[in-house]
Each structure stands twice: as structure tokens, then as C-alpha cells.
Scaffold this active site. Structure first.
Site, mmCIF file in Angstrom:
data_model
loop_
_atom_site.group_PDB
_atom_site.id
_atom_site.type_symbol
_atom_site.label_atom_id
_atom_site.label_comp_id
_atom_site.label_asym_id
_atom_site.label_seq_id
_atom_site.Cartn_x
_atom_site.Cartn_y
_atom_site.Cartn_z
ATOM 1 N N SER A 164 3.083 2.273 3.248
ATOM 2 C CA SER A 164 2.602 1.738 4.515
ATOM 3 C C SER A 164 2.885 2.730 5.647
ATOM 4 O O SER A 164 2.492 3.892 5.528
ATOM 5 C CB SER A 164 3.269 0.385 4.756
ATOM 6 O OG SER A 164 2.589 -0.325 5.751
ATOM 7 N N ASP A 330 -4.832 -4.677 -1.815
ATOM 8 C CA ASP A 330 -4.364 -4.330 -0.466
ATOM 9 C C ASP A 330 -5.575 -4.244 0.465
ATOM 10 O O ASP A 330 -6.399 -3.342 0.337
ATOM 11 C CB ASP A 330 -3.635 -2.987 -0.531
ATOM 12 C CG ASP A 330 -3.049 -2.564 0.803
ATOM 13 O OD1 ASP A 330 -3.320 -3.228 1.833
ATOM 14 O OD2 ASP A 330 -2.312 -1.559 0.831
ATOM 15 N N HIS A 363 -0.902 -5.834 0.123
ATOM 16 C CA HIS A 363 -0.240 -4.648 0.648
ATOM 17 C C HIS A 363 1.231 -4.585 0.234
ATOM 18 O O HIS A 363 1.763 -3.517 -0.051
ATOM 19 C CB HIS A 363 -0.374 -4.671 2.173
ATOM 20 C CG HIS A 363 0.246 -3.491 2.846
ATOM 21 N ND1 HIS A 363 -0.198 -2.201 2.631
ATOM 22 C CD2 HIS A 363 1.287 -3.395 3.717
ATOM 23 C CE1 HIS A 363 0.537 -1.367 3.361
ATOM 24 N NE2 HIS A 363 1.442 -2.060 4.008
#
Lengths: 397, 207
Positions: A164, A330, A363
């Protein structure tokens, strides 16, 4: 554990804080010039280490944490008492094997776990910075991390890894300091924050700023905390970390501790109760202004923009070995974003691996126990370690 | 896994490996589980990369420490710069792409050499099969039914040599394998190779 290269001189400048781990004051002689133009001097950076640095200082792995992560990767968190956010990945015999590698994680600039951020003290005023803290970027975070490595005498990282926002830092590391990175693993990341990404962050920021207890950012002055706004920000963001499939599977339309809906606005549904819990537990450990600053840094992130709109230019002539990893479910930083990175790396004939991992966990998959993900990451690191001349694993994983 | 099996290479893969110089830069397009790539990296110390369409193949490769990306030869070759590799390998795949001509040109744009292996549709057994059974030929190499085959652009050795001539591609070496796995030089007799060769491997370069 490692010792600073210039031991005595630096340790005098080190601040002893109540948090475990290490804290160093940087920029005392040469301030860090931020992308916004401001200069940051004598600022603290907190970090944690696991494993031992070898004599050649060639086995260091830097983990870059995500928006709401911190340096407590693989130990009980000193504030929440919960396991480290990557405890399933970092440790003896795990993919990030602390028997082989020296693992470092640095609280990002703008963070609130010991590094300089809006809740830290401005040395010029003796008060918390609040909104007078300069707006920082992902590149600023990475430059501060490079200063920590200078302090530790680590010229070159074996690997820099992160998911991320951590993956954004990984990309910046490879771009800003290609000679200091042997291998780079951006996971569930993007090279550019999209309109949708910015939009979700703006919802979060507005929630915080709409809380009367935010007090124009000066809540610390009035002994207040915009915990309701911050909790709403977290709730909204948390949805983006999951997948519709996961939410349905985990909660469906099941009711929370009741047989019927109440025709009111209590948390009738389990999913509401879950999100409220996520929001409430988050405010215990996170600073609202820090959330504003870090989300801003992510929104400003656009690697191609700095290179005439051509992402490949950020990696021209790179010798770094890349492993780009994405997850099928995601939708925050979807596989298409990782493909864009891979496309740019191919355009400069970089050494790149790219794997899309099948997962329903959205995610957040990068934080969870995903066997395929572990295999890919371990395999890539083993291959890279062999190329770097590091010894293989002891326990033949 | 990949490394363990690489000691015994499939016949055409061994032919391909023999055409690749040690310590060169190699891209294996459609690298599968990485058998050839692992062999080249280990035994020829090449700087090897791969593209593979199947997730299982990619994950096996990356888990084995090979530099492989999940991608599609038909779209992703265009991303690479000119002459990025010494060799670009396309093994048993050209017959399955939509635009073999374009792909062939791409191979020789990004590689100084291309190594291409193909099943030969003019092999005597396939001719026999069609002539006497009157049905689409099948063999060990071509094992699919006509309705579910990925092989949409099958050709003969002679066809492929003709395409290379039309595109101005130089064939530096060409070898075929008969159905017993014995090697024959195609340059010795094209007609014979076209009849006896079950598979063929070509080392190509731009003129």
C-alpha cells in the site's frame, strides 16, 4: 542489534522515548529540505529493528509501513497490545527471516509513533506543530529514511519492501536511490493516486475537520481529540481495504445481537458494529492531524509527473531487481495499477517479476496469511539473496 | 520444483538451450513453470527473464527465484525497448497467437536473436492421419480436439521458412526432431525435414 557507525557522537543526540525501539534526531547539521520547500532540522525519527546486521552490512531489509501502520512490525504493539501488523511475515523462519536478515522499519515522517509529525514538538516553539507542520510527500518520507540509514552506516539495502503506501515508498526508494537498493518489492501499490483514491481520502479528512473537537487542528491546545471524526475517517477507509465478497462472507445482512431490526439507528447489522469497532479502536493509537498529513502525502503521489509524465523515466538504467505483487480482489490499488508499474519497468528492460495473487481479502490481503503470497515473496527473496551472495536459509523452507 | 525437473529438458527445450550463448540476456516468452529458464540461469548463467500467462506458472517461477512477469505475449512484448535482449525465446507458442507475423517481428525487435520452436503440421504422421482418417490430425505434440485447440495458426516447416524469407529474417540455424526425438538439420533437405520433422527449432536474426 546494530550499532550506529559513529556511535558516541550520535547517541548523545538520541532521544530516549517511552516507546520501545530506537529514536534518532536527524537534520541537526544539514536540514532535510522538503518537497514543499520547507526545511526540517533536528527532527526525531523512530524505528525498530529485528535480526542482526551482518559484518558486511549487506543483509538489511527495510520494511515501509502503510498509512496507519508503524514500526512495530513483529512484536506486541506497545499501545494496543495487539500482535505486530506483519508478525505473520517477519520472524525466524518466516519469509522475512530474522535469522538471515536485519529487518528495519521506520515510522514515516508525519506519523505519530515517535517520528516528526504534527503531534511532535516544534523545537522552535516548544509546542506541538499541529497544522504548522509542513506538508510532506512520500519522497520526503523516503529521504528521511535514507538519513536513518546514513546514521546506521547502511550504504545499501538488500531489499526494500512495503504494501500500500509502503509500496509507494518502495517505488520512491528505487527511483531516488537506485544504487542503495538491491531488490524492491512494491505490494498492492500504485505509482499514482487516482481520483477515486483522492476522493476517499478527502471524505476522511472532511470527517476529521468537521468534528468540532478538531478545533482547527489545535485540539491538543484545548485538551480535546476529534475522535469521532477520525473514527468516521477510519470507517470509510476500512471499507476500501476489504472486498464486497469479504464483507458479504463475513457479515452478510446478519444482525448484531438481536433477532429483529430495531427501527432505529443503533448498530443493527454486524457490519455496522464491526466498522464502529474499527473506528473506535483506531483513535486510541492514531493522531487525527497525522491522518490528514499522511493521506495528503499519498494524494500528492504521482511518480510519472516528476518525470515528464513518463513513469518509465523514473527507473531508467535501474539495476534494482523488482518484484511487483498485486491481489485479485484489491479494488483500492487494483492489479491494473501494478501492471502499469510493470509496463514502465519493462520499458527500461528492468529485472522485474510480477505476480497477481488470487485472494478474496481485498487490499488488506497483504497483511493476512495468504500462502501463495508468502511463497512468491520467499521465493523472490531467496533468488535475490543468492544473487546478492547472501547465505541461504538454515532451515530449508 | 522447477530446478529439480530442469536436469531433464524436453527435447525441443534442449535444442533451444543449445542455441543460446552463456551469460547472455534472455527473455523466455511463455516460460510456463520456468523449466527452460531455470536451466539457462543455472547452467548457462544467463540474465534470464520470463513472461507467462498462467498465474500458476508465474507463481511457480517467482517462487523459484526466477524473474518472471504475469503477462500476455500478444500485448506485452510491445512494452520492451529495442534490442533489450540477446535472445528472445518463443517455444511452441507461435502457432497459438493471433498474429504470428507481428509477434515474430516483435521478437526480433526486442532481441538480437529469436529462438522459435514449432510443431510441424506437415509431419508424415499428420499427413497420414488426415489422408486416411479424414479427420483433423492429432498427435503427442498436437493433442487437442479441433474445437478446443489453442493452436489457431499451425504451419509447416516450409511455411515458416517462407514467412522468414518474406520478412527478411535470417535463419542462422534450424534443427528438427523426428517422432523418435532424433535431430536432423533442416538445411540438409527441406523436403525431408518437412516430412520427418515433428517439431522444429530455429535460431533467427534480423538481416
Amino acid at each position: 542489534m546494530m550499532t550506529p557507525r559513529n556511535g558516541g557522537g550520535v547517541s548523545a543526540a538520541e532521544q530516549i522515548v517511552s516507546l520501545p525501539g530506537h529514536c534518532v534526531h536527524l537534520g541537526t547539521h544539514h536540514p532535510l529540505i522538503l518537497d514543499c520547500g520547507a526545511a526540517l532540522s533536528a527532527f526525531p525519527v523512530a524505528y525498530q529493528t529485528y535480526g542482526t546486521l551482518n559484518a558486511a552490512r549487506s543483509n538489511a531489509i527495510l520494511i515501509c509501513h502503510a498509512l496507519t501502520g508503524d514500526q512495530f512490525v513483529a512484536e506486541t504493539h506497545p499501545v494496543t497490545g495487539k500482535p505486530g501488523w506483519w508478525a505473520n511475515m517477519v520472524g525466524p523462519g518466516l519469509p522475512l527471516d530474522t535469522d538471515r536478515y536485519c529487518i528495519l522499519c521506520i515510522n514515516v515522517l508525519g506519523g505519530c509513533m515517535g517520528s516528526a509529525g504534527p503531534d511532535s514538538v516544534n523545537p522552535d516553539t516548544g509546542e506541538p506543530w499541529g497544522l504548522s507542520f509542513p506538508v510532506i510527500t512520500i519522497a520526503d518520507m523516503v529521504r528521511a529514511q535514507a538519513m536513518v540509514l546514513d546514521h546506521l552506516g547502511i550504504d545499501r539495502l538488500f531489499a526494500v519492501i512495503g504494501g500500500s503506501m509502503g509500496g509507494m515508498q518502495v517505488l520512491e526508494w528505487a527511483s531516488l536511490y537506485p544504487h542503495r537498493v538491491f531488490a524492491a518489492v512494491p505490494i498492492a501499490a500504485t505509482a499514482q493516486h487516482s481520483a477515486q483514491n483522492i476522493a476517499f481520502h478527502e471524505v476522511g479528512r472532511q470527517a476529521i475537520m468537521a468534528d468540532p473537537d478538531w478545533c482547527g487542528g489545535d485540539y491538543w491546545r484545548y485538551g480535546k481529540n476529534p475522535h469521532r471524526g477520525l473514527a468516521v475517517a477510519r470507517m470509510a477507509a476500512h471499507i476500501t481495504y476489504l472486498s464486497e465478497h469479504k464483507l458479504t462472507e463475513k457479515f452478510g445482512r446478519r444482525l448484531q445481537g438481536r433477532a429483529e431490526v430495531t427501527y432505529g439507528f443503533d448498530a443493527d447489522f454486524q457490519v455496522e458494529s464491526y466498522l464502529r469497532h474499527q473506528g473506535i479502536s483506531f483513535v486510541e493509537r492514531f493522531d487525527a492531524n497525522s491522518y490528514l498529513y499522511i493521506t495528503r502525502a499519498m494524494d500528492y503521489f504521482d511518480m510519472a509527473a516528476r518525470h515528464n509524465g513518463v513513469l518509465a523515466n523514473a527507473f531508467r538504467d535501474t539495476r534494482v531487481r523488482f518484484c511487483v505483487i498485486s491481489f485479485t480482489s484489491d479494488w483500492l490499488y487494483p492489479t491494473a495499477e501494478s501492471r502499469r508499474i510493470v509496463k514502465a519497468l519493462n520499458a527500461v528492460a528492468a529485472d522485474v517479476s510480477f505476480a497477481e495473487i488470487s485472494s478474496n481479502n481485498g487490499h488488506d490481503a497483504f497483511l493476512l496469511d495468504e500462502p501463495e503470497f508468502r511463497r512468491v515473496l520467499s521465493g523472490f527473496l531467496d533468488g535475490a539473496a543468492a544473487h546478492r551472495g547472501l547465505p541461504p536459509a538454515k532451515h530449508g523452507t | 520444483m522447477t530446478r529439480a525437473t530442469s536436469a531433464l529438458l524436453r527435447g525441443d527445450l534442449q535444442l533451444i538451450a543449445d542455441m543460446i550463448a552463456p551469460e547472455s540476456r534472455v527473455l523466455d516468452v511463455g516460460c510456463g513453470d520456468g523449466t527452460l529458464l531455470a536451466h539457462l540461469v543455472r547452467d548457462k548463467r544467463v540474465d534470464g527473464r520470463g513472461i507467462e500467462i498462467s498465474t500458476a506458472g508465474v507463481n511457480a517461477c517467482v517462487s523459484a527465484g526466477l524473474s518472471v512477469i504475469q503477462g500476455n505475449a500478444e500485448t506485452d512484448l510491445f512494452d520492451y525497448p529495442d534490442a533489450a535482449f540477446d535472445y528472445v525465446v518463443l517455444s511452441q507458442t507461435l502457432q497459438a497467437v493471433h498474429e504470428p507475423k507481428v509477434i515474430l517481428q516483435q521478437l526480433l525487435r526486442i532481441g538480437r536473436h529469436a529462438v522459435v520452436s514449432l510443431p510441424n503440421f506437415a509431419h508424415w504422421r499428420l499427413r497420414w492421419y488426415l489422408l486416411f482418417r479424414g479427420r483433423m490430425p492429432k498427435s503427442e505434440v498436437l493433442s487437442f480436439e479441433w474445437y478446443d485447440t489453442p493452436n489457431i495458426h499451425l504451419c509447416s516447416i516450409q511455411d515458416f521458412v517462407g514467412l522468414c524469407r518474406d520478412l527478411g529474417i535470417v535463419i542462422e540455424r534450424s534443427v528438427c526432431l523426428d517422432h523418435k526425438g532424433l535431430r536432423h538439420r533442416i538445411s540438409r533437405s527441406m523436403a525431408l525435414a518437412n516430412l520427418l520433422g515433428e517439431q522444429a527449432v530455429f535460431l533467427l536474426r534480423r538481416s
